[in-house]
Scaffold this active site. Structure first.
Site, PDB file in Angstrom:
ATOM      1  N   ASP A 312      -4.667 -11.389 -40.338  1.00 33.22           N
ATOM      2  CA  ASP A 312      -4.164 -12.135 -38.828  1.00 33.22           C
ATOM      3  C   ASP A 312      -3.886 -13.645 -39.258  1.00 33.22           C
ATOM      4  OD1 ASP A 312      -7.201 -12.419 -38.953  1.00 33.22           O
ATOM      5  OD2 ASP A 312      -7.210 -13.120 -37.137  1.00 33.22           O
ATOM      6  N   ASP A 313      -3.128 -14.087 -38.339  1.00 43.15           N
ATOM      7  CA  ASP A 313      -2.849 -15.551 -38.310  1.00 43.15           C
ATOM      8  C   ASP A 313      -2.407 -16.064 -39.579  1.00 43.15           C
ATOM      9  OD1 ASP A 313      -3.455 -15.201 -35.751  1.00 43.15           O
ATOM     10  OD2 ASP A 313      -5.439 -16.486 -35.897  1.00 43.15           O
ATOM     11  N   ILE A 314      -1.393 -15.404 -40.408  1.00 45.91           N
ATOM     12  CA  ILE A 314      -0.800 -15.671 -41.723  1.00 45.91           C
ATOM     13  C   ILE A 314       0.576 -15.502 -41.787  1.00 45.91           C
ATOM     14  CG2 ILE A 314      -3.015 -15.241 -42.947  1.00 45.91           C
ATOM     15  CD1 ILE A 314      -1.632 -12.435 -43.981  1.00 45.91           C
TER      16      ILE A 314
END
Length: 903
Positions: A312-314
């Site tokens: 996540d959050d990439i």
């Protein structure tokens, strides 16, 4: 809370620990519903067990806690359950608790059987004697707890597996009394219970200050006590999980993780290690695969048996290596294929080759909503089917989650779903504590999921209140009542102390709202509304504010140290709001009673009290001082209404109130648009869509002058309405444009045509945008405002206009004593009917002397002298005047005037 029939005094549940020598796994449960200890509920009903059992009935017989108790165990009885049971019995008054393979014949003492069929065959016969079915047919981790029989009776803790037996012991902990002497009798009970969803627990997955090692150990004890079975170690700011994922842990940190693994196992909690390589991984690289599995092996060697790979959050539009682009191309579908490729290799080459490893978990880059995309299609079609996919719902912080959404998520992702539920996490609003219950989750949802993990706050001990309710929901969602669960959580945190519980309820009430539940301070807000409409006496609202004022001291003396440390600035703020509230209600009551001087003295105190309440700060991971927010959207508007009520009685117009339907970011509420302070601001927590915006309620129809909206701020220069229009309305329904549409400007200004009147003014977006919205000041000038002239000249930071600006808190302060003949004149645009003139002055600056005069038909008429802080002078009947002036006496001190008011 429930009480046994006979008890010498209440013993805190922590006494269970003092009795038990739990060296391998020192269990520290907060004092819970269990802290009361009991044999029956408050009305003689079943004792309170949390989470609520699926099946529970009282029996007509009883058991007695005898001086000597035999704990009957089998060769495979769960050690943690045996230790906990022994500790619980001693805390209930037993003096001599021994373990044996069978109960001694004819002893007349209580026998307690620990272990299900696979652990302790003797428990089957004990259940037969109690005519109670065993755990056959129960889901994993289910249990039977039965107690009753003849004589001293017997207790049976029989789990479908060892974890189920441990959970039976946790329920027994809540049923038995806490006594220092034996002899308590407890009504018979039969419980048959099981979890609604297989995986239940917590993921430490927030940004910000990671939990301390001591806090994590404490959390693991808490999870075991509440029948949660998973803890996912995934703090975003542990560099060895993300930025330095390839690097081995320093020995000391690895040793701490090993201790966590051991504590988790002792509490029947699965420690899950989540490595996040997405910032730099090359999905096709054999070297990176080896680095990842080598890291996992290091954790395996210290006892970890479950692993996760959050992605996540990439960014998946920018590859970390050219080889990935060459192998898969570009776009979301390519990213999904690459991630599935890497995860399948991890699954096949590590998870499948390690006997005892639990299913691999992953967090997709597109981890929310159920919209079908090329990325999700790739994950659904190519990722091994036994990998659990984590999902946050239809939003990153999903207000609601339904059975239909969960079914759709399983279809779209093509895998069993483990929810990463972003509550009570506060890393996106670090000025808030989210202390309300878990809500917005449909009954039946738990059964559709592989599990539910809650992402908690940066504050571990304060998170327990919400996590208690998460545990209740995930164990038995069909019986879940958010309010009842939350009351139990508060009582548990208070350790069974009614005074502390009341203080906690006052404090948690003003920290209640969240993305799940927009209701803030529901109890206090109800009293406020009742006071406003006359259905609630002032004494009741004053008592509520006094309870809030006094709550911090009571809480600090009555709950665990960690909660106090976590909540410190919020406790201070709540107490200060309580002090301000007591003063505000008293001020209104003094004003209503005609005690003008007393009311004015209290009103002068309010700005300082409110400023103090808003002054407290939380220091984040980077050393930033973040203003804490308490009673968001309730407390500050209440004081605005108090101000307006006071103004109306004084004869002043209402002051403008900022309004918006946009969600608020980190306590930067709409009222800050109209506070006259350019350094404060409203800040939305998402970008406005076409038709949304901000507005001002002027409190009544009034003539409009110039309108100005100042948006954006340092560090957020793009946070303004990029396309929009200013509009005005008399009724809030029919709107008229004020000038042309604005575009590409952070500050909008428009002049209303002469004679325009309105109550409402708004700035409305005419197009969707991607940036959020900051509004520093939304200013609406009135054309009927008086002008102020004369002298002495105002001091720096003050102005003549402050003497009649409608805001008594803004005072005109002279730079010097008046010269002979000096006077301060307040002139109105047109003559008005005047029945009285009131002059307000600060209590500490009311010594200057002057005569108050009215100008009638061009002639000044004397009304009388200034006298004290509040001077109220009647005018002759039928007076119509266009000006008031204060003629200063020779030798007078430098004057200060808060407000000149005509009625």
């Amino acid at each position: 809370m429930f009480r046994p029939k006979h008890r010498s005094r209440r013993t805190p549940l922590i006494a269970v620990l003092a009795v038990a020598a739990l060296a391998a796994a020192p269990l520290t449960f907060g004092s819970g519903p269990a802290s009361a200890g009991s044999g029956s509920g408050p009305d003689g009903g079943a004792p309170t067990i949390t989470p609520a059992p699926h099946s529970e009935r009282q029996r007509s017989d009883r058991v007695t806690i005898t001086p000597a108790v035999t704990v009957v165990t089998g060769a495979k009885s769960d050690p943690a359950a045996v230790k906990l049971t022994t500790a619980v019995l001693k805390a209930a008054g037993a003096r001599d608790v021994t373990t044996a393979q069978k109960a001694p014949a004819g002893s007349g003492s209580l026998a307690v059987y620990v272990g299900g069929p696979s652990e302790n065959p003797a428990s089957a016969g004990a259940l037969d004697a109690l005519r109670t079915d065993g755990p056959a047919g129960l889901a994993a981790e289910g249990y039977v707890l039965a107690m009753g029989g003849k004589g001293a009776g017997r207790i049976v803790l029989s789990g479908a597996d060892p974890t189920g037996t441990y959970y039976a012991a946790q329920s027994l902990r809540q049923v038995l009394p806490h006594r220092e002497v034996p002899g308590a009798t407890v009504r018979g009970l039969a419980v048959r219970d099981w979890p609604a969803t297989p995986v239940r627990g917590v993921i430490e997955g927030f940004y910000g200050t990671p939990w301390s090692h001591e806090a994590r150990l404490d959390q693991l004890d808490y999870y075991g006590a509440h029948k949660m079975n998973i803890y996912v170690y995934s703090p975003k700011d542990d560099p060895y999980l993300r930025a330095k994922w390839r690097d081995p842990y320093p020995a000391e940190q690895l040793g701490q993780i090993e201790e966590l693994v051991g504590r988790a196992r002792a509490n029947h909690v699965e420690f899950t290690y989540a490595l996040s390589p997405g910032l730099s991984v090359c999905y096709s690289s054999d070297d990176d695969l080896k680095a990842l599995t080598d890291k996992f092996q290091t954790l395996w060697d210290i006892g970890v048996r479950q692993f996760a790979v959050p992605l996540d959050d990439i960014s998946y539009t920018d590859w970390n290596c050219d080889a990935d682009k060459a192998k898969w191309g570009t776009g979301g579908g390519a990213a999904g294929q690459a991630q599935a490729y890497l995860l399948n290799r991890v699954n096949q080459q590590f998870i499948k080759t390690h006997d005892g490893a639990l299913p691999l978990q992953m967090v997709p880059t597109e981890y929310y909503n159920t919209t079908s995309t090329p990325y999700k299609t790739a994950i659904a079609g190519q990722l091994d089917k036994d990998v659990l996919v984590e999902w946050t719902g239809e939003g990153v912080v999903a207000p609601t989650m339904t059975v239909a959404q969960a079914k759709r998520a399983k279809e779209v992702f093509g895998h069993a779903i483990l929810t990463w539920d972003n509550y009570p996490v506060n890393d996106f609003a670090t000025g808030r504590l989210f202390l309300g219950p878990f809500s917005g989750r449909e009954k039946g949802l738990a059964e559709e999921l592989a599990g539910i993990t809650a992402n908690p706050m940066i504050q571990p001990y304060a998170s327990k209140l919400a996590l208690h309710t998460v545990a209740d929901y995930t164990w038995n969602d069909s019986a879940y009542d958010p309010d009842a669960s939350y009351r139990a959580a508060v009582d548990e945190t208070a350790g069974g102390n009614a005074k502390v519980a009341r203080a906690l309820r006052a404090f948690t009430d003003v920290n209640h709202s969240s993305r799940m539940d927009s209701a803030e301070a529901p109890e206090l807000a109800k009293l406020m509304q009742g006071y406003a409409d006359g259905s609630v006496q002032a004494s009741r609202l004053t008592a509520a504010f006094a309870a809030l004022r006094d709550a911090p001291a009571t809480i600090r003396g009555g709950v665990e140290k960690g909660f106090v440390e976590d909540s410190g600035p919020w406790l201070d703020s709540a107490g200060a709001w309580g002090r301000a509230g007591v003063a505000a209600v008293r001020m209104l009551e003094e004003q209503r009673a005609g005690h003008a001087d007393a009311a004015w003295t209290l009103r002068q105190q309010l700005p300082g009290l409110v400023a103090e309440a808003k002054s407290f700060r939380y220091t984040d991971l980077n050393g930033n001082k973040v203003p804490v927010v308490v009673g968001e959207g309730v407390l500050e508007p209440f004081f605005a209404k108090v101000r307006d009520t006071s103004n109306k009685d004084l004869g002043l117009p209402p002051q403008p109130t900022g309004t918006t339907k946009l969600p608020v970011y980190n306590g930067n509420t709409a009222d800050r648009m109209t506070d006259g302070d350019d350094s404060t601001y409203f800040w939305s927590s998402r970008s406005p869509k076409s038709g949304e915006g901000v507005g001002v309620d002027l409190g009544g129809e009034q003539p409009l002058g110039s309108v100005s909206v100042a948006m954006g701020k340092s560090g957020s220069t793009e946070d303004y309405l990029h396309k929009g229009v200013l509009e005005y309305s008399s009724d809030g329904t029919t709107w008229h444009a004020l000038g042309a549409e604005f575009s590409g400007k952070a500050t909008w200004t428009a002049d209303a045509p002469s004679g325009t009147t309105a109550r409402y003014v708004r700035a409305r977006a005419t197009a969707d945008q991607t940036s959020w919205l900051v509004v520093r000041e939304f200013t609406v000038a009135r054309t009927d405002r008086p002008t102020v002239s004369g002298g002495p000249a105002a001091a720096n930071g003050s102005s003549l206009a402050a003497a009649a600006d409608g805001v008594p808190e803004n005072a005109y302060r002279a730079a010097s004593a008046p010269a002979s003949g000096d006077a301060l004149a307040v002139t109105y645009p047109a003559p008005r009917s005047v029945s009285s003139v009131t002059v307000l002055r600060p209590d500490d600056a009311s010594a200057s002397k002057a005569r108050v005069q009215l100008r009638v038909d061009g002639t000044w008429q004397d009304l009388g002298p200034l006298d004290g802080s509040v001077t109220a002078l009647p005018a002759p009947a039928g007076t119509s005047a266009d000006a008031v002036r204060l003629v200063w006496a020779d030798g007078s001190a430098a004057p200060v005037v808060s407000e000149v008011i005509t009625k």
